[in-house]
Design an enzyme around this catalytic site. Structure first.
Site, short mmCIF file in Angstrom:
data_model
loop_
_atom_site.label_atom_id
_atom_site.label_comp_id
_atom_site.label_asym_id
_atom_site.label_seq_id
_atom_site.Cartn_x
_atom_site.Cartn_y
_atom_site.Cartn_z
N SER A 283 -43.15 -35.05 40.62
CA SER A 283 -42.73 -35.37 41.96
C SER A 283 -41.37 -34.74 42.43
O SER A 283 -40.99 -34.66 43.51
CB SER A 283 -42.55 -36.56 42.31
OG SER A 283 -44.04 -37.32 42.21
N GLU B 7 0.80 -1.35 -0.03
CA GLU B 7 0.05 -0.03 0.03
C GLU B 7 0.85 1.21 0.12
O GLU B 7 0.43 2.16 -0.75
CB GLU B 7 -0.99 -0.12 1.16
CG GLU B 7 -1.88 -1.30 1.35
CD GLU B 7 -2.89 -1.01 0.19
OE1 GLU B 7 -3.58 0.11 0.09
OE2 GLU B 7 -3.32 -1.94 -0.47
#
Length: 831
Positions: free
Chosen positions: A488, A90
């Site tokens: 239960s 770049e």
């Protein structure tokens, strides 16, 4: 001569005027474009959107949440290779120029003139600083106006920030394709590596991406991607940043990428990860979740999670296979390339080692199957084709699905599988656990589902969570979102409220038919029955009533102590927010979640202290500051700035509410140990460790539950259809849910010593006759157990001798743990 002097004087004057006009024009342009330039000083406090990362207790990555997949790396943490790669691609003169590369601008201008009218995109000449200006402060508009503003902002940025700061912003902001922003995220997304692990070729490929990530896709545009990568490698070599040999090696390296998932990264942790995501969203909102860069340390133990997932899935599959084979998932034309149409069939991604396959041919002894091929990163179907064999042993569980033999046990593979059938299969193993190479077993996705939670009883930390068979199939978390009847498993809450109010395990109750007039509008007369309808015990102790899960005793107990009191205890334990004052709710007729039941049993297990369930231990912000922690206990003496100087040991101050008397908690624990040793939870006796728990079968057996614990681990689970329906006339939690809990506890406690439950101060262990609850006489051994009593509760006796009582957990002639183990095992004549 005078003419020449005048001529050159004129030229000089004209030139000066033109120069001054030009300078004025440039100054005017600069002034014009500078009027509305963005405030570049905001870069100083810039906080980029950073993904939130979630980790398990061992530090392994559980999940990532982000709209933009980004991890922020300071420039000091970026390897020189990566920096040089981006500079080569770049802006090789980045550290020399002042924000603008004039040579590059001239080159771009010449290219623009040459390509004018061709509709080609102008060649860029942006430095890294200019790209920072554009990415952070400007737009992507292609115009001279934007380029002028970009240059002006770049020069100002260069005067304000260091080169390293500018490069740091750039490397963390740029978009590099596949949803990855910044080099750290891109390294993970493309190669599943940290930036420190990247090779030259990998770093060069990432550096090639900023200008055109879509055009350099590693699969769709592979040749172009490699060409651009090699260009970056050439620039690295030309600049002297790598050697010729390194460059030659890097160019030859294949471009191989790993498509890293953005979902849960810990196997079987999808439900847990999603629950954490929802929690963070509710705490901090969407922006903080997806952009805040939070680091979340969860309570998930990956090893226990895998155990929970394995045993829960096995239990669901075992039940489902007992109901029979429902046939193929789909039917395909296999006359051509079967891999392509099979790849288009939706398969579940989180049920490994199960794999989708299509039957290619079948006969009496076997069927040849072809497995679903994968897809490459670009979406194309892989060209690889893998096949296997399903033998008769692999389909023996499946009944014949059609024809005169329908419903009968299969005697031929062809009776079950036909060419074109789409199925699931997984590797076939022998009875001793050895895999049979190349052979597979028929599988089917179970219709039944369920959930499981494993929890640390002292802290409420959720160690494992299974929210269903497959998260890919259904994201509905049955552990936290499904409200089901606990049956239960609610009875220990009823019994705890009784034990906390003067009852004991030896209290006698009546087990006999009972009728209750529910009053006007209440549905008439209610006649609760035991599971074994028509069988009643007469006079029984509370211990035996819980052990045998006698409904009539529980209803009579609820009548005696009152439903408002039971409702208060249910609220204390967090099982229900409000419990209606109907006696049927004492039998678990209300609806609650697995998470709530696990939390309630944790409070019993830890001696009655309130716990708040949590999936998160700690949350840190992007700067490492702790913004949440679950453990709120005060640690006195933990801060020792001057080091250890023989000061007192640190003390943890626990100010949590005591929701149940510690002695009551121990009493109900002892009763539930009896359930496991010789009651409805006897399947867990095989674990071989101290376990207390309770099974639960709801109305019409629509839900089958087990909830229980060891001293350090709580587990709660249920099994049932998402649209509730009966699991069968003979379905029982003791035969379906309890074995799942057994298999999980055997794995989870395999390396743990058999530690007994801690006896709180004040408890007296007294030898009583199990059937009647009366104190056992000296020398009496048949049917004798140790019962836990609070002070003043023990049955009277005139024959107290050494060995009959254990007071405050200390020995008085006998070993309570040893005797209890013998008596509860049944060898002492218990039950």
């Amino acid at each position: 001569m005078r003419f020449l002097v005048r001529f050159f004087g004129f030229l000089f004057a004209a030139g000066s005027v033109v120069f001054l006009v030009g300078v004025a024009a440039v100054a005017g342009l600069i002034w014009h474009f500078s009027k509305d330039l963005p405030d570049y000083t905001q870069l100083q406090n810039y906080e980029p959107p950073v993904m939130t990362r979630v980790h398990a207790v061992d530090g392994s990555l559980l999940g990532e949440f982000a709209k933009e997949r980004r991890l922020y790396l300071p420039i000091q943490a970026v390897p020189k290779l990566v920096i040089n790669s981006f500079l080569a691609a770049e802006d090789k003169n980045f550290y020399e120029h002042g924000g603008i590369d004039y040579t590059g601008m001239a080159r771009a201008g010449l290219s623009y003139i040459q390509n004018y009218g061709s509709n080609r995109r102008p060649q860029g000449a942006s430095t890294i600083t200019q790209q920072v200006a554009k990415n952070f402060l400007l737009t992507n508009e292609v115009s001279f106006t934007r380029k002028i503003k970009e240059a002006l902002v770049a020069m100002r940025i260069e005067k304000t920030y260091s080169k390293d700061k500018i490069l740091e912003l750039y490397l963390n902001e740029i978009y590099l394709g596949l949803g990855a922003y910044g080099i750290a995220a891109a390294s993970l997304v493309y190669f599943d590596k940290s930036v420190n692990e990247l090779t030259i070729a990998e770093a060069a490929y990432l550096a090639a991406l900023p200008k055109m990530p879509a055009s350099l896709h590693p699969v769709r545009n592979r040749a172009r991607a490699i060409e651009r990568r090699n260009y970056v490698i050439d620039r690295l070599q030309e600049n002297g940043w790598i050697t010729q040999a390194d460059a030659d090696t890097a160019r030859k390296e294949p471009l191989t990428v790993t498509n890293r998932s953005s979902g849960a990264h810990t196997f079987a942790g999808e439900y847990f990860s999603e629950e954490v995501r929802r929690d963070i969203f509710e705490r901090y909102g969407e922006k903080k979740l997806y952009e805040g860069g939070l680091s979340v340390r969860t309570t998930l133990d990956p090893k226990i999670q895998v155990m929970a997932r394995k045993t829960m899935v096995a239990g669901l599959v075992n039940y489902d296979e007992q109901q029979g084979y429902r046939g193929a998932i789909n039917k395909l034309d296999i006359s051509g390339d079967w891999g392509v149409p099979l790849a288009d069939v939706k398969s579940l991604s989180d049920i490994s080692p199960w794999r989708m396959a299509v039957v290619l041919e079948s006969n009496d002894q076997s069927a040849r199957i072809g497995f679903q091929p994968g897809r490459e990163l670009g979406g194309a179907v892989s060209k690889q084709r893998e096949t296997g064999i399903v033998t008769l042993d692999g389909v023996r569980w499946a009944r014949v699905v059609s024809g005169p033999q329908k419903g009968k046990t299969s005697t031929s593979v062809a009776q079950v599988l036909q060419p074109g059938d789409v199925i699931y299969a997984d590797p076939l193993y022998t009875k001793d656990g050895q895999r049979v190479e190349g052979q597979y077993r028929l599988r089917q996705i179970p219709e039944i589902s369920g959930a499981m939670v494993a929890m640390d009883p002292r802290t409420g930390r959720v160690l494992a969570m299974v929210g269903g068979f497959s998260f890919d199939q259904s994201q509905f978390n049955r552990a936290t979102q499904a409200y089901r009847q606990p049956g239960s498993t609610f009875k220990p809450i009823v019994y705890s409220s009784a034990l906390d109010n003067g009852y004991t395990g030896s209290t006698m109750m009546v087990d006999a038919p009972i009728e209750i007039d529910q009053g006007p509008g209440g549905g008439g007369v209610w006649r609760p029955e035991n599971f074994s309808s028509g069988k009643y015990q007469g006079q029984v102790t509370l211990r035996n009533a819980l052990r045998l899960s006698l409904n009539t005793v529980t209803v009579r107990l609820a009548q005696e102590i009152g439903m408002p009191l039971i409702g208060e205890y249910a609220k204390r334990f967090g099982v229900y927010d409000e419990l209606p004052n109907y006696l049927s709710y004492a039998l678990g007729a209300g609806e609650t979640t697995v998470m709530r039941m696990a939390t309630a049993y944790s409070m019993i297990d830890n001696g009655g202290r309130r716990v708040k369930p949590t999936l998160i231990d700690r949350i840190q912000d992007r700067y490492g500051r702790t913004i949440f922690k679950h453990d709120q206990r005060e640690c006195r003496g933990c801060d020792a700035p001057e080091g250890w100087k023989n000061q007192p040991e640190p003390q943890l101050v626990d100010r949590r509410e005591q929701v149940l008397d510690p002695m009551t908690a121990y009493q109900i624990t002892e009763l539930m140990e009896g359930v496991v040793q010789a009651g409805t939870g006897i399947a867990l006796k095989e674990v071989g460790k101290p376990i207390a728990g309770k099974t639960g079968t709801s109305n019409e057996a629509k839900d089958l539950w087990f909830a229980g614990f060891s001293p350090d681990l709580v587990v709660a689970l249920y099994v049932g259809y998402d649209k509730p329906r009966s699991l069968g006339r003979n379905a029982q939690a003791g035969h379906t849910a309890a074995p799942i809990a057994r298999d999980f506890m055997k794995l989870a406690l395999a390396d743990k010593p058999p530690v007994p439950f801690k006896i709180p101060p004040g408890i007296r262990l007294v030898r009583v006759v199990a059937k009647t609850g009366s104190r056992a006489g000296p020398g009496e051994t048949g049917g004798v157990i140790l019962e836990a009593f609070k002070p003043g509760q023990a049955p009277p006796s005139n024959d107290l001798v050494a060995g009959t009582d254990v007071i405050d957990g200390t020995q008085a002639g006998i070993s309570p743990d040893a005797d209890r183990a013998v008596m509860r095992s049944g060898t002492g004549g218990l039950y």
